[in-house]
Design an enzyme around this catalytic site. Structure first.
Site, PDB file in Angstrom:
ATOM      1  N   HIS A 136     -15.132  24.055 111.855  1.00  0.00           N
ATOM      2  CA  HIS A 136     -13.902  24.497 112.054  1.00  0.00           C
ATOM      3  C   HIS A 136     -13.302  24.489 110.680  1.00  0.00           C
ATOM      4  CE1 HIS A 136     -13.173  25.698 116.009  1.00  0.00           C
ATOM      5  NE2 HIS A 136     -13.644  24.445 116.599  1.00  0.00           N
ATOM      6  N   ASP A 166      -9.781  29.632 107.388  1.00  0.00           N
ATOM      7  CA  ASP A 166     -10.010  30.538 108.398  1.00  0.00           C
ATOM      8  C   ASP A 166      -9.208  32.242 107.882  1.00  0.00           C
ATOM      9  OD1 ASP A 166     -11.039  29.249 109.999  1.00  0.00           O
ATOM     10  OD2 ASP A 166      -9.763  29.141 111.654  1.00  0.00           O
TER      11      ASP A 166
END
Length: 376
Positions: A136, A166
């Site tokens: 992540h 992200d």
């Protein structure tokens, strides 16, 4: 497409995008393309993404349309390839090899559409020792050194939500790559290609200036010790009397002089050029900010070039006069949200429709894209 003097559909009107449903940076990248006017069709899987988010509030699916296709069922891949044949761009965020196993990998897609731009969004990239590993945002920015720069020197690194990895290092780089590849595909002799957008690559790239400063000896390789990482007393945040915060960015000398004058330090401020006295200066600045509330300090610095601003919350930000005047935030279908960015003079962008509900647009897409198999 021939652009009129004022085309309200956005600069990417006429561009067709297939998005294979996922989470995080892939959907955000597809939303950016949709905001810019592209016809983005999200291929949702039966049962949804599994995160438990009400699709009505998933703003990263605004300006899109949705169809539901089970890629694991017989004929699922063929239906997606029928869409691909009519598309300009495909975006997927699976682990390496998954799209190939599902029958919609680059070879199959480009065989059907040689001018297709095949955008791949991953954390680790399509190759390398970690390519098959789960991960992540926090792990990607940790490995690239980016996370090590954020936070106070005597505390653990501060997690910047999932914005740096992200979205900044991932989504934005994927969109840049897709648009560049689309330009190439549309030039004489151009062809489609695969865009490998890895969050580790983008997150590392974002720190380009810092690496230059590090090499030149102008940046210390530890957080909270430099000009732009909170180590500098005239570039940081300070608590006010009511427990709120003000942000200070008075880097240039003339802005700094106005800052200390309005703050009430004036000539009593320690020499800012003496790094050995930075802690003394920080203590003096902190003490002054604690004497008034955030609203009071905002009024003091309003209309000046001291480079000071109140730290607003997510709910407070839309009401700020400047952001309100620019319509930086808009309300659509009862949801307050950031407006599309950037802005265009000839092809303005807007929030045209709310978050796409899974499968809600199947019949319309089947007709518009001439893919009758969608409804079969």
């Amino acid at each position: 497409m021939t652009t009129t003097e004022h085309d309200p559909r956005g600069p990417l009107a006429g561009v067709r995008v297939v998005e294979l449903a996922g989470i995080g940076p892939g959907p955000f990248a597809a939303m950016l393309l949709a905001d810019l006017g592209a016809d983005v069709v999200r291929v949702d899987r039966p049962g949804g993404p599994g995160l438990g988010i009400d699709p009505a509030y998933d703003l990263t699916n605004r300006n899109k349309r949705s169809v539901v296709v089970d890629l694991k069922a017989e004929g699922g891949a063929a239906t997606v390839l029928d869409l691909v044949e009519r598309a300009d761009v495909l975006i997927e965020g699976y682990r390496p090899g998954v799209a190939e196993r599902l029958g919609v990998g680059p070879d199959a897609a480009l065989a059907r559409n040689p001018r297709l731009v095949y955008g791949r969004m991953t954390g680790w990239g399509q190759e390398g020792p970690l390519a098959e590993r789960a991960g992540h945002d926090i792990a990607y920015i940790a490995l690239t050194g980016t996370l090590s720069m954020i936070g106070r020197p005597d505390e653990p690194p501060t997690v910047p939500a999932n914005l740096v990895g992200d979205y900044a290092g991932g989504s934005l780089y994927l969109v840049v790559g897709v648009l560049a590849a689309l330009q190439h595909a549309r030039t004489p002799g151009g062809r489609g290609q695969v865009v490998d957008a890895a969050i580790v690559d983008g997150s590392a790239h974002l720190a380009m200036m810092i690496h230059g400063m590090l090499g030149a000896g102008g940046w210390q390789d530890r957080r909270g010790s430099n000009l732009l990482d909170g180590g500098c007393p005239f570039y940081g945040t300070y608590e006010t009397a009511d427990g709120q915060y003000m942000a200070v960015g008075a880097l240039e000398q003339r802005f700094y002089e106005e800052f200390v004058r309005l703050l009430g330090l004036g000539d009593a401020a320690p020499d800012r050029g003496d790094i050995a006295r930075w802690e003394e200066l920080r203590t003096a600045v902190a003490a002054r900010f604690l004497t008034r509330t955030r609203a009071e300090w905002t009024e003091v610095f309003e209309g000046t070039d001291a480079c000071v601003a109140p730290v607003l919350s997510l709910r407070e930000a839309p009401g700020h006069p400047h952001l309100a005047a620019r319509s930086t935030f808009v309300e659509h279908e009862g949801l307050t949200q950031p407006a599309p960015a950037p802005r265009f003079s000839a092809t303005p962008v807007s929030v045209r429709r709310g978050p796409a509900r899974p499968g809600a647009d199947t019949e319309a897409v089947a007709a518009d894209w001439d893919v009758p198999g969608l409804t079969g």
